[in-house]
Design an enzyme around this catalytic site. Structure first.
Site, PDB file in Angstrom:
ATOM      1  N   GLU A 113       0.884  -1.224  -0.109  1.00  0.00           N
ATOM      2  CA  GLU A 113      -0.074  -0.031  -0.010  1.00  0.00           C
ATOM      3  C   GLU A 113       0.828   1.147   0.109  1.00  0.00           C
ATOM      4  O   GLU A 113       1.984   1.213   0.435  1.00  0.00           O
ATOM      5  CB  GLU A 113      -0.852   0.044   1.313  1.00  0.00           C
ATOM      6  CG  GLU A 113      -1.772  -1.114   1.368  1.00  0.00           C
ATOM      7  CD  GLU A 113      -2.296  -1.171   2.659  1.00  0.00           C
ATOM      8  OE1 GLU A 113      -2.694  -0.268   3.511  1.00  0.00           O
ATOM      9  OE2 GLU A 113      -2.504  -2.400   3.175  1.00  0.00           O
ATOM     10  N   LYS A 157       1.982   4.694   1.558  1.00  0.00           N
ATOM     11  CA  LYS A 157       2.284   5.540   2.981  1.00  0.00           C
ATOM     12  C   LYS A 157       1.709   6.750   2.851  1.00  0.00           C
ATOM     13  O   LYS A 157       2.540   7.272   2.231  1.00  0.00           O
ATOM     14  CB  LYS A 157       3.584   5.175   3.356  1.00  0.00           C
ATOM     15  CG  LYS A 157       3.849   5.545   5.048  1.00  0.00           C
ATOM     16  CD  LYS A 157       5.014   5.119   5.581  1.00  0.00           C
ATOM     17  CE  LYS A 157       4.997   5.134   6.997  1.00  0.00           C
ATOM     18  NZ  LYS A 157       4.815   6.578   7.503  1.00  0.00           N
ATOM     19  N   ASP A 168       1.026  10.333   3.877  1.00  0.00           N
ATOM     20  CA  ASP A 168       1.614  11.326   4.856  1.00  0.00           C
ATOM     21  C   ASP A 168       0.758  12.281   5.351  1.00  0.00           C
ATOM     22  O   ASP A 168       0.530  13.330   4.940  1.00  0.00           O
ATOM     23  CB  ASP A 168       2.893  11.822   3.981  1.00  0.00           C
ATOM     24  CG  ASP A 168       3.932  12.373   5.054  1.00  0.00           C
ATOM     25  OD1 ASP A 168       3.685  11.894   6.112  1.00  0.00           O
ATOM     26  OD2 ASP A 168       4.840  13.054   4.587  1.00  0.00           O
ATOM     27  N   TYR A 207      -7.052   2.118   5.814  1.00  0.00           N
ATOM     28  CA  TYR A 207      -6.383   1.321   5.602  1.00  0.00           C
ATOM     29  C   TYR A 207      -6.479   0.025   6.258  1.00  0.00           C
ATOM     30  O   TYR A 207      -6.048  -1.124   6.382  1.00  0.00           O
ATOM     31  CB  TYR A 207      -4.818   1.491   5.630  1.00  0.00           C
ATOM     32  CG  TYR A 207      -4.230   2.114   6.644  1.00  0.00           C
ATOM     33  CD1 TYR A 207      -3.917   3.385   6.586  1.00  0.00           C
ATOM     34  CD2 TYR A 207      -3.948   1.516   7.786  1.00  0.00           C
ATOM     35  CE1 TYR A 207      -3.426   4.054   7.705  1.00  0.00           C
ATOM     36  CE2 TYR A 207      -3.415   2.010   9.045  1.00  0.00           C
ATOM     37  CZ  TYR A 207      -3.131   3.002   8.834  1.00  0.00           C
ATOM     38  OH  TYR A 207      -2.785   3.872  10.104  1.00  0.00           O
ATOM     39  N   LYS A 264      10.824   3.676   2.898  1.00  0.00           N
ATOM     40  CA  LYS A 264      10.761   5.015   2.849  1.00  0.00           C
ATOM     41  C   LYS A 264      11.517   5.439   1.589  1.00  0.00           C
ATOM     42  O   LYS A 264      12.514   4.878   1.066  1.00  0.00           O
ATOM     43  CB  LYS A 264      11.417   5.635   3.830  1.00  0.00           C
ATOM     44  CG  LYS A 264      10.739   5.658   5.392  1.00  0.00           C
ATOM     45  CD  LYS A 264       9.708   6.716   5.408  1.00  0.00           C
ATOM     46  CE  LYS A 264       9.036   6.527   6.615  1.00  0.00           C
ATOM     47  NZ  LYS A 264       9.328   7.467   7.675  1.00  0.00           N
ATOM     48  N   CYS A 267      13.247  43.827  16.726  1.00  0.00           N
ATOM     49  CA  CYS A 267      13.311  43.873  15.313  1.00  0.00           C
ATOM     50  C   CYS A 267      14.841  43.979  14.775  1.00  0.00           C
ATOM     51  O   CYS A 267      15.152  45.203  15.053  1.00  0.00           O
ATOM     52  CB  CYS A 267      12.314  44.999  14.801  1.00  0.00           C
ATOM     53  SG  CYS A 267      12.164  45.283  13.143  1.00  0.00           S
ATOM     54  N   CYS A 327      14.183  47.817  13.015  1.00  0.00           N
ATOM     55  CA  CYS A 327      13.881  49.067  13.529  1.00  0.00           C
ATOM     56  C   CYS A 327      14.071  48.917  15.210  1.00  0.00           C
ATOM     57  O   CYS A 327      13.568  49.940  16.030  1.00  0.00           O
ATOM     58  CB  CYS A 327      12.356  49.377  13.299  1.00  0.00           C
ATOM     59  SG  CYS A 327      11.120  48.468  13.984  1.00  0.00           S
ATOM     60  N   CYS A 340       6.977  42.254  14.628  1.00  0.00           N
ATOM     61  CA  CYS A 340       7.414  43.635  15.094  1.00  0.00           C
ATOM     62  C   CYS A 340       6.072  44.458  14.841  1.00  0.00           C
ATOM     63  O   CYS A 340       5.235  44.663  14.002  1.00  0.00           O
ATOM     64  CB  CYS A 340       8.286  44.069  13.811  1.00  0.00           C
ATOM     65  SG  CYS A 340       8.557  45.809  13.940  1.00  0.00           S
ATOM     66  N   CYS A 375       8.651  50.832  10.661  1.00  0.00           N
ATOM     67  CA  CYS A 375       9.458  49.851  10.502  1.00  0.00           C
ATOM     68  C   CYS A 375       9.808  49.720   8.901  1.00  0.00           C
ATOM     69  O   CYS A 375       8.641  49.588   8.311  1.00  0.00           O
ATOM     70  CB  CYS A 375       9.040  48.278  10.960  1.00  0.00           C
ATOM     71  SG  CYS A 375      10.083  47.126  10.866  1.00  0.00           S
TER      72      CYS A 375
HETATM   73  P1  AMP Z   1       5.536   6.241  11.672  1.00  0.00           P
HETATM   74  O1  AMP Z   1       4.772   7.359  11.818  1.00  0.00           O
HETATM   75  O2  AMP Z   1       6.695   6.399  10.747  1.00  0.00           O
HETATM   76  O3  AMP Z   1       5.777   5.189  12.569  1.00  0.00           O
HETATM   77  O4  AMP Z   1       4.737   5.168  10.767  1.00  0.00           O
HETATM   78  C1  AMP Z   1       3.381   4.660  11.034  1.00  0.00           C
HETATM   79  C2  AMP Z   1       2.336   5.460  10.558  1.00  0.00           C
HETATM   80  O5  AMP Z   1       2.226   5.505   9.104  1.00  0.00           O
HETATM   81  C3  AMP Z   1       0.929   4.849  11.074  1.00  0.00           C
HETATM   82  O6  AMP Z   1       0.650   5.175  12.228  1.00  0.00           O
HETATM   83  C4  AMP Z   1      -0.008   5.146  10.176  1.00  0.00           C
HETATM   84  O7  AMP Z   1      -0.708   6.289  10.667  1.00  0.00           O
HETATM   85  C5  AMP Z   1       0.726   5.641   8.858  1.00  0.00           C
HETATM   86  N1  AMP Z   1       0.393   5.175   7.638  1.00  0.00           N
HETATM   87  C6  AMP Z   1       0.187   5.886   6.523  1.00  0.00           C
HETATM   88  N2  AMP Z   1      -0.234   5.045   5.345  1.00  0.00           N
HETATM   89  C7  AMP Z   1      -0.339   3.667   6.038  1.00  0.00           C
HETATM   90  C8  AMP Z   1      -0.854   2.348   5.601  1.00  0.00           C
HETATM   91  N3  AMP Z   1      -1.151   2.283   4.281  1.00  0.00           N
HETATM   92  N4  AMP Z   1      -0.763   1.577   6.472  1.00  0.00           N
HETATM   93  C9  AMP Z   1      -0.484   1.351   7.718  1.00  0.00           C
HETATM   94  N5  AMP Z   1       0.098   2.840   8.140  1.00  0.00           N
HETATM   95  C10 AMP Z   1       0.130   3.600   7.342  1.00  0.00           C
HETATM   96 ZN    ZN Z   2      10.531  46.575  12.914  1.00  0.00          ZN
END
Ligand code: AMP
Ligand code: ZN
Length: 664
Positions: free
Chosen positions: A110, A112, A114, A221, A308, A402, A405, A420, A426
């Site tokens: 899957e 990951k 972010d 997921y 990663k 600042c 100024c 500021c 300024c």
């Molecule tokens: P980390 O925060 O680096 O420890 O990564 C774990 C986190 O990745 C989990 O807590 C999930 O929130 C996130 N995550 C994102 N996509 C997925 C996925 N497809 N399956 C499982 N975890 C995922």
């Molecule tokens: Zn200033």
């Protein structure tokens, strides 16, 4: 139909349209039709509180305020994931798990996502709780905020179990993130740093109606529960999808690590085409029975591993931290680096964002730092190599005054940025405001550039934008590099700016939080600066999309005697401080609630005129066709893909003449 039945039918209908739009990305009714139905439901709910429902689609707009997010225990612990960075890491992992389970192992791969992890609890098909990961054992209850995320189902479809939890990630897609940042920049605010932090920050806002405005999304997921009858991870995903959750379809089963690597290699390239950010791939043992046998370490499941993707990164020396003052007075610390090559460009500077960031990473001058370039444009510093820290190095002391100024900086509660407060004295603030005034989207003054503004201010010729209108050619000529010709051009350019319509003047004034769109709305509604100055907070908030933050900022701006004097002087100079008679006569509401896409070349009007006509008549102009588009106005040479899309979605395509008839 009884009223109760009517309310229920509307809720079901809205829920279904919501699902089609936000989960399937395939809407079947227009924005306008949706809004009409929603308003109808809201009116009925107000009149009949006895039929209230904590999961009504009307709650998507938010409104409830959470002062303190309560702590909740997770029924199933939310683990972290172990990371891997290479093929060898993955092969090692495979070796480890093969010792612990029998039989062939298949994997689900899957993406990951972010963002911020979330655990949702459903009972009898209704969302009852949304909790952040927290420390994995307990997190914060952010249910009210999560309910505003349109792709999170409040009621489920299909054949769901009576009780379960589902895990996922709340993300901010890039398009929405960039749009938020454009708006921030337009109103003179620091842009948000990255989608992930902005997503998790959004979830902790107290006012859920603010959360509702953020274009958040939720990707799921994993389902957790008792006796679910699920035997593999891929089924887990399919099941969740069938109950109405948004589950990206990139996921695939791989029969061995080679196939896992194929998946990784494919997405390492194609991740840049996704509408959101991913920082890797999550590989999971597909068979849940095998997962159970493998179990967990203290922090993470043994049956899963994150791979990663490599971010482009380099290490270099931080020579100096300097501080910039923006036009609103916001202070930004900047890292001045020993030049280093990163992703094909030479990097010399990186933003350090604010005092917290410096403290968190304990960044000091002379340090060797790691620089990374992610999806964002500005490189960022991700860490410090402590081993190479020079002896006797001292923690960075954030400036208290600042740099321009010397005024004592302030930092308001809950704000990351120092400011500021000396806005009238300024120099970068004075210069920045005038630069904003003359900029292309504002007064668009030809013959006057940002550097000349600085020169004019430094030579004491101007201190605010009203002073521009009193400049003479003779005064300007003695300035460095200023020939007679360009001095003439400058003064003429300023003269011509008196024709710029009121809405753009209003934007040019540089009122905090009043960007281009807000300025247009205020100008259309109040019609003159005089009326706007007299408006109370309540009167301001009647205007579509104007909240208390903008209203207060407008009031504060006009409360200042100095600003009022400047406005009076602009008026005397002949700057447009009200809507012109012509504009007033042309303004109608005949297109209220309708959204248009304009495509092609036109005969009788230019594209810009066409767009103005739409807006002057109360309609909205949008860049891309969706089922929420009311009409596409097509000229010659309309793009074939646009036509196909409009036809596919059943959006009516009209000609220039048909449009002109509409607005009379
Ligand atoms: P980390 O925060 O680096 O420890 O990564 C774990 C986190 O990745 C989990 O807590 C999930 O929130 C996130 N995550 C994102 N996509 C997925 C996925 N497809 N399956 C499982 N975890 C995922
Ligand atoms: Zn200033």
């Amino acid at each position: 139909m009884t009223t109760e039945e009517k309310i229920k039918a509307l809720r079901d209908e809205l829920r279904e349209h919501n699902y089609k739009y936000y989960v399937l990305d395939a809407p079947t009714i227009s924005d306008y039709e949706f809004d009409v139905k929603l308003k109808e439901l809201q009116a009925l709910e107000v009149a009949h509180p006895e039929f209230s429902d904590a999961n009504s689609p009307s709650l998507r707009v938010g409104g409830q305020v959470t002062k303190n997010f309560e702590t909740r225990q997770h029924t199933y612990r939310m683990y972290s994931l172990d990371n891997s960075y290479s093929k060898d890491d993955l092969l090692d992992w495979e070796k480890r798990i093969k010792k612990l389970v029998d039989g062939e192992i298949h994997y689900t791969c899957e993406l990951k996502y972010d963002g911020a992890s979330i655990s949702l609890t459903y009972e009898n098909g209704e969302l009852i709780r949304a909790v952040t990961r927290g420390d994995g054992f307990q997190g914060d209850d952010i249910t009210t905020n999560v309910k505003t995320i349109r792709s999170v189902p409040l009621k489920l479809k299909g054949n769901y179990p009576p009780k379960f939890e589902i895990r996922g990630e709340i993300i901010l897609p890039l398009a929405g993130f960039n749009k938020m940042n454009e708006e921030r920049l337009e109103i003179g605010e620091e842009p948000y740093r990255n989608p992930r932090n902005t997503a998790s920050g959004s979830l902790k806002l107290q006012d859920s109606s603010e959360v509702a405005k953020r274009p958040l999304d939720c990707l799921l997921y994993s389902i957790k529960g008792e006796r679910l009858g699920i035997t593999t991870q891929i089924e887990n995903l399919e099941m969740a999808r069938s109950w109405g959750f948004k589950v990206p379809d990139a996921a695939k089963v791989a029969k061995n690590i080679e196939e896992v690597l194929d998946f990784i290699n494919y997405w390492d390239v194609h991740r840049h085409d996704l509408p959101y950010e991913t920082d890797g791939v999550v590989v999971k043992v597909n068979n849940l029975q095998q997962q159970e046998e493998l179990g967990y370490t203290a922090k993470a499941p043994r049956w899963a591993i994150a791979y990663k993707f490599k971010a482009e990164s380099a290490s270099t020396i931080l020579n100096e931290i300097t501080y910039q003052v923006g036009r609103t007075g916001a202070i930004t610390p900047v890292a001045n680096l020993e030049p280093v090559e990163l992703a094909g460009t030479i990097v010399k500077r990186a933003s350090l964002h604010n005092a917290d960031q410096i403290e968190k990473l304990d960044i000091r001058e002379g340090d060797t730092v790691y620089v990374e370039k992610g999806g964002e444009i500005i490189p960022k510093i991700t860490g410090v190599n402590l081993e190479q820290r020079p002896k006797g190095s001292q923690p960075t002391q954030y400036i208290t005054n600042c740099p321009e100024c010397d005024t004592t900086l302030i930092r308001q509660a809950g704000e990351a940025q120092h400011y500021c407060p000396n806005d009238k004295g300024c120099p970068p603030q004075i210069i920045g405001r005038i630069q904003h005034y003359i900029s292309r989207k504002a007064m668009d003054i030809e013959g006057l550039g940002g550097e000349t503004v600085a020169l004019l201010v430094e030579n004491g010729l101007i201190t605010n934008y009203a002073d521009l209108y009193e400049l003479s050619v003779e005064e300007v000529i003695p300035l460095e590099r200023m020939a007679e010709k360009s001095a003439d051009n400058l003064v003429q350019g300023i003269e011509r700016s008196k024709e710029i319509p009121f809405e753009r003047v209003l934007f040019a004034l540089g009122i905090r939080y009043v960007g281009e769109t807000v300025a247009k709305k205020l100008a259309r509604h109040f019609k003159s600066v005089d009326a706007l100055m007299l408006a109370s907070e309540e009167e301001l908030m009647i205007v579509d999309e104007i909240g208390d933050r903008i209203a207060q900022s407008v009031i504060e701006f006009f409360n200042s005697q100095e600003n009022r004097t400047i406005i009076d002087r602009l008026k005397v100079a002949g700057v447009q401080l009200k809507i012109s008679e012509e504009q007033l006569a042309n303004q109608t509401d005949v297109l209220q609630g309708k959204s248009f896409v304009v495509s092609g070349v036109f005969e009788k009007v230019t594209r810009t005129e066409l767009k103005e006509l739409i807006e002057n008549n109360g309609g909205k102009v949008s860049g891309s066709i969706s089922a929420r588009t009311s009409f596409v106005v097509a000229g010659e040479k309309m793009g074939p893909s646009k036509r196909t899309k409009a036809e596919g979605l059943g959006v009516p395509i009209i000609t220039e003449d048909e449009f002109l008839e509409m607005v009379g």
